[in-house]
Design a protein around this motif. Structure first.
Motif, PDB file in Angstrom:
ATOM      1  N   PRO A  63      38.916  20.064  31.829  1.00 43.93           N
ATOM      2  CA  PRO A  63      37.958  20.546  32.833  1.00 43.93           C
ATOM      3  C   PRO A  63      38.616  21.638  33.663  1.00 43.93           C
ATOM      4  O   PRO A  63      39.834  21.624  33.881  1.00 43.93           O
ATOM      5  CB  PRO A  63      37.671  19.301  33.676  1.00 43.93           C
ATOM      6  N   GLY A  64      37.818  22.595  34.126  1.00 43.83           N
ATOM      7  CA  GLY A  64      38.364  23.625  34.986  1.00 43.83           C
ATOM      8  C   GLY A  64      39.016  23.016  36.213  1.00 43.83           C
ATOM      9  O   GLY A  64      38.531  22.041  36.789  1.00 43.83           O
ATOM     10  N   LEU A  65      40.143  23.592  36.616  1.00 48.75           N
ATOM     11  CA  LEU A  65      40.854  23.103  37.793  1.00 48.75           C
ATOM     12  C   LEU A  65      40.148  23.565  39.062  1.00 48.75           C
ATOM     13  O   LEU A  65      39.474  24.598  39.073  1.00 48.75           O
ATOM     14  CB  LEU A  65      42.292  23.618  37.788  1.00 48.75           C
ATOM     15  N   VAL A  66      40.330  22.796  40.127  1.00 45.75           N
ATOM     16  CA  VAL A  66      39.775  23.136  41.440  1.00 45.75           C
ATOM     17  C   VAL A  66      40.944  23.236  42.418  1.00 45.75           C
ATOM     18  O   VAL A  66      41.701  22.279  42.573  1.00 45.75           O
ATOM     19  CB  VAL A  66      38.774  22.071  41.923  1.00 45.75           C
ATOM     20  N   ASP A  67      41.103  24.385  43.041  1.00 44.26           N
ATOM     21  CA  ASP A  67      42.156  24.564  44.039  1.00 44.26           C
ATOM     22  C   ASP A  67      41.493  24.685  45.404  1.00 44.26           C
ATOM     23  O   ASP A  67      40.829  25.679  45.699  1.00 44.26           O
ATOM     24  CB  ASP A  67      42.996  25.815  43.738  1.00 44.26           C
ATOM     25  N   ALA A  68      41.658  23.663  46.223  1.00 45.54           N
ATOM     26  CA  ALA A  68      40.935  23.583  47.495  1.00 45.54           C
ATOM     27  C   ALA A  68      41.696  24.196  48.660  1.00 45.54           C
ATOM     28  O   ALA A  68      41.279  24.032  49.820  1.00 45.54           O
ATOM     29  CB  ALA A  68      40.601  22.122  47.808  1.00 45.54           C
ATOM     30  N   HIS A  69      42.779  24.930  48.383  1.00 46.15           N
ATOM     31  CA  HIS A  69      43.569  25.509  49.489  1.00 46.15           C
ATOM     32  C   HIS A  69      44.181  26.829  49.032  1.00 46.15           C
ATOM     33  O   HIS A  69      45.304  26.881  48.534  1.00 46.15           O
ATOM     34  CB  HIS A  69      44.653  24.524  49.917  1.00 46.15           C
ATOM     35  N   VAL A  70      43.416  27.906  49.224  1.00 41.16           N
ATOM     36  CA  VAL A  70      43.844  29.242  48.786  1.00 41.16           C
ATOM     37  C   VAL A  70      43.570  30.244  49.908  1.00 41.16           C
ATOM     38  O   VAL A  70      42.505  30.212  50.530  1.00 41.16           O
ATOM     39  CB  VAL A  70      43.094  29.671  47.504  1.00 41.16           C
ATOM     40  N   HIS A  71      44.514  31.136  50.144  1.00 38.02           N
ATOM     41  CA  HIS A  71      44.342  32.214  51.119  1.00 38.02           C
ATOM     42  C   HIS A  71      44.117  33.528  50.363  1.00 38.02           C
ATOM     43  O   HIS A  71      45.066  34.111  49.836  1.00 38.02           O
ATOM     44  CB  HIS A  71      45.585  32.347  52.006  1.00 38.02           C
ATOM     45  N   LEU A  72      42.860  33.986  50.313  1.00 42.81           N
ATOM     46  CA  LEU A  72      42.570  35.240  49.608  1.00 42.81           C
ATOM     47  C   LEU A  72      42.624  36.458  50.540  1.00 42.81           C
ATOM     48  O   LEU A  72      42.716  37.578  50.062  1.00 42.81           O
ATOM     49  CB  LEU A  72      41.222  35.157  48.893  1.00 42.81           C
ATOM     50  N   GLU A  73      42.491  36.261  51.844  1.00 47.03           N
ATOM     51  CA  GLU A  73      42.892  37.243  52.862  1.00 47.03           C
ATOM     52  C   GLU A  73      42.025  38.502  52.942  1.00 47.03           C
ATOM     53  O   GLU A  73      42.361  39.452  53.646  1.00 47.03           O
ATOM     54  CB  GLU A  73      44.371  37.620  52.643  1.00 47.03           C
ATOM     55  N   GLU A  74      40.919  38.487  52.230  1.00 47.14           N
ATOM     56  CA  GLU A  74      39.961  39.601  52.291  1.00 47.14           C
ATOM     57  C   GLU A  74      38.702  39.116  52.995  1.00 47.14           C
ATOM     58  O   GLU A  74      38.292  37.970  52.760  1.00 47.14           O
ATOM     59  CB  GLU A  74      39.624  40.076  50.875  1.00 47.14           C
ATOM     60  N   PRO A  75      38.106  39.940  53.868  1.00 48.88           N
ATOM     61  CA  PRO A  75      38.428  41.333  54.188  1.00 48.88           C
ATOM     62  C   PRO A  75      39.571  41.447  55.194  1.00 48.88           C
ATOM     63  O   PRO A  75      39.982  40.462  55.803  1.00 48.88           O
ATOM     64  CB  PRO A  75      37.129  41.850  54.803  1.00 48.88           C
TER      65      PRO A  75
END
Length: 456
Positions: A63-75
């Motif tokens: 199954p696709g993984l789920v990452d519940a804590h990511v900093h994408l920082e945009e905008p």
């Protein structure tokens, strides 16, 4: 129109080991409509020439993984990391859904207006599905209800100074105000707090990792988690979640709260499970994060807590920055930006380290998919290969080894503490809602594909 994926090794719900199965996904809805307990990759199917038939053979379908804590920082800080590059890294590592943190973007996700700005920035750029946490800061309690109505999955707050003017930490008084406004929602805590009883450490050598480690002692986490468990008892309808647990010394407090039936969950990170303070050279600021990476004996206790269920899930806390913000030329841990870049490496990291400890693939998927989906309120659609769930699938080979080379990553700032580490397990294809999002056979994995991730 259907996507059919068949393999001799499919990891299905309630199994720790893969078994033969075939999965059908309706491409109109993106949903799994059938799971058959048989492998059908015979010559007749191969000769059909159907572009939507995938015979994975002996490779593992996850199954696709789920990452519940990511900093994408945009905008605002997309030169650190943005939706396009961050979600490409996710897809290449088998992550099909991630939840973006409210801090590090400008503006932060602390009002419905700011959430709308972030959503508009993300549209058309996401290779995987993306959801959003809201931010809880002083004086924004009246924004929490409207943010939930606008679609955030819950809220994140800091109990210690962030160093970010737009995202200050909250006091205990603030938390009483905020939590009284929430019901049946999630409050995520950066669980470090400076109190009058916290040890005072005098810093002598800012290049020394041991000096940096002593500046963020375990007591900061222990005191914060003591406060969190007390607050949860006062506001029992609010689910409290401890972000990036680093200090094993807090585990007895967590176990006691869970034994009392508290709505408390806990995550830890790949870097706390796979790296040790003893191995970090002085001046190597690519390792700096908060809470810090602690000693090897502490790491082993975190693994024990993960295996016995005290810790619920594992996330990346992917938090890149401009390389110059790490100050590599000076190696000053006290001045360097804190954050580890690891999005896309998590499955290989946990598999490589877990194999030394007898961990099964089913356990890894519980920690990286099922429990993260539950935290983000997505357990009815994400994290498992079952009828009615989204057709998020990963074709993965557990055997190949590779050396981590950040120059191959999509990230704008190619710096990670895992550089040069030998890991095991490679993602071959990633499907999001039945649509191909990554294929290792393509140039750079994405040439000719289009991002089809949705905003959750």
């Amino acid at each position: 129109m259907l996507l059919t994926v068949t393999s001799r090794n499919v990891l299905l719900p309630d199994f720790d080991l893969p078994r033969p199965a075939t999965i059908n996904v309706d491409l109109r809805t993106g949903k799994i409509i059938e799971v058959r307990l048989e492998y059908i990759g015979d010559e007749a199917c191969k000769k059909s020439g159907d572009l939507h038939f995938v015979d994975a053979g002996d490779k593992v379908v996850l199954p696709g993984l789920v990452d519940a804590h990511v900093h994408l920082e945009e905008p605002g800080n997309q030169d650190w990391e943005g939706f396009w590059t961050g979600t490409q890294a996710a897809a290449a590592g088998g992550v099909t859904a991630l939840i973006d943190m409210p801090v590090d973007s400008s503006p932060p996700t602390t009002t419905p207006r700011n959430l709308d700005i972030k959503r508009r920035s993300a549209r058309g750029q996401c290779w995987v599905d993306v959801g959003f946490w809201g931010g809880a800061i002083p004086q924004n309690q009246d924004e929490l209800g409207p943010l939930l109505s606008a679609g955030v999955r819950g809220f994140k707050c800091f109990l210690i100074d962030t160093g970010i003017e737009e995202f200050p930490c909250v006091s205990e008084s603030d938390l009483h105000t905020h939590m009284s406004h929430l019901e049946n929602s999630v409050m995520i805590f950066h669980a470090e707090i400076q109190t009058a009883s916290s040890p005072v450490r005098h810093r002598l050598n800012s290049r020394s990792y041991q000096e940096f480690l002593s500046s963020r002692p375990k007591e900061l986490e222990v005191d914060a988690i003591t406060l969190i468990t007390r607050l949860q008892a006062m506001y029992p309808s609010v689910s409290c979640h401890i972000a990036h647990l680093s200090a094993a010394a807090a585990l007895p407090i967590i176990r006691a709260a869970k034994d009392r039936g508290s709505k408390l969950s806990v995550e830890t990170c790949f870097h706390y499970l796979c790296l040790s303070a003893e191995d970090i050279p002085d001046g190597a600021t690519e390792y700096k994060c908060t809470p810090p990476i602690r000693e090897d004996f502490n790491r082993n206790l975190l693994w024990d807590a993960l295996m016995d269920g005290t810790i619920d899930c594992v996330i990346s806390d992917h938090s890149p920055c401009l390389i110059e913000m790490k100050g590599l030329e000076h190696g000053d841990f006290m001045k360097a930006w804190g954050g580890v870049s690891s999005l896309g490496l998590g499955l290989s990291l946990l598999w490589t380290e877990g194999k030394k400890r007898g961990i099964s693939l089913g356990q890894i998927i519980r920690w990286m998919s099922i429990k993260n989906a539950e935290l983000a309120g997505l357990s009815s659609t994400k994290g498992q290969l079952k009828v009615g769930h989204d057709g998020d699938l990963v074709i993965w080979d557990p055997e190949p080894e590779f050396k981590v080379n950040p120059s191959h990553a999509a990230a704008p700032n190619k710096l990670t503490p895992y550089e040069g580490m030998t890991l095991r397990g490679l993602v071959h294809k990633t499907f999001v809602r039945g649509r191909l999002a990554y294929d290792s056979a393509l140039q750079d994995g994405f040439t000719g594909l289009q991002p089809s991730g949705e905003l959750l």
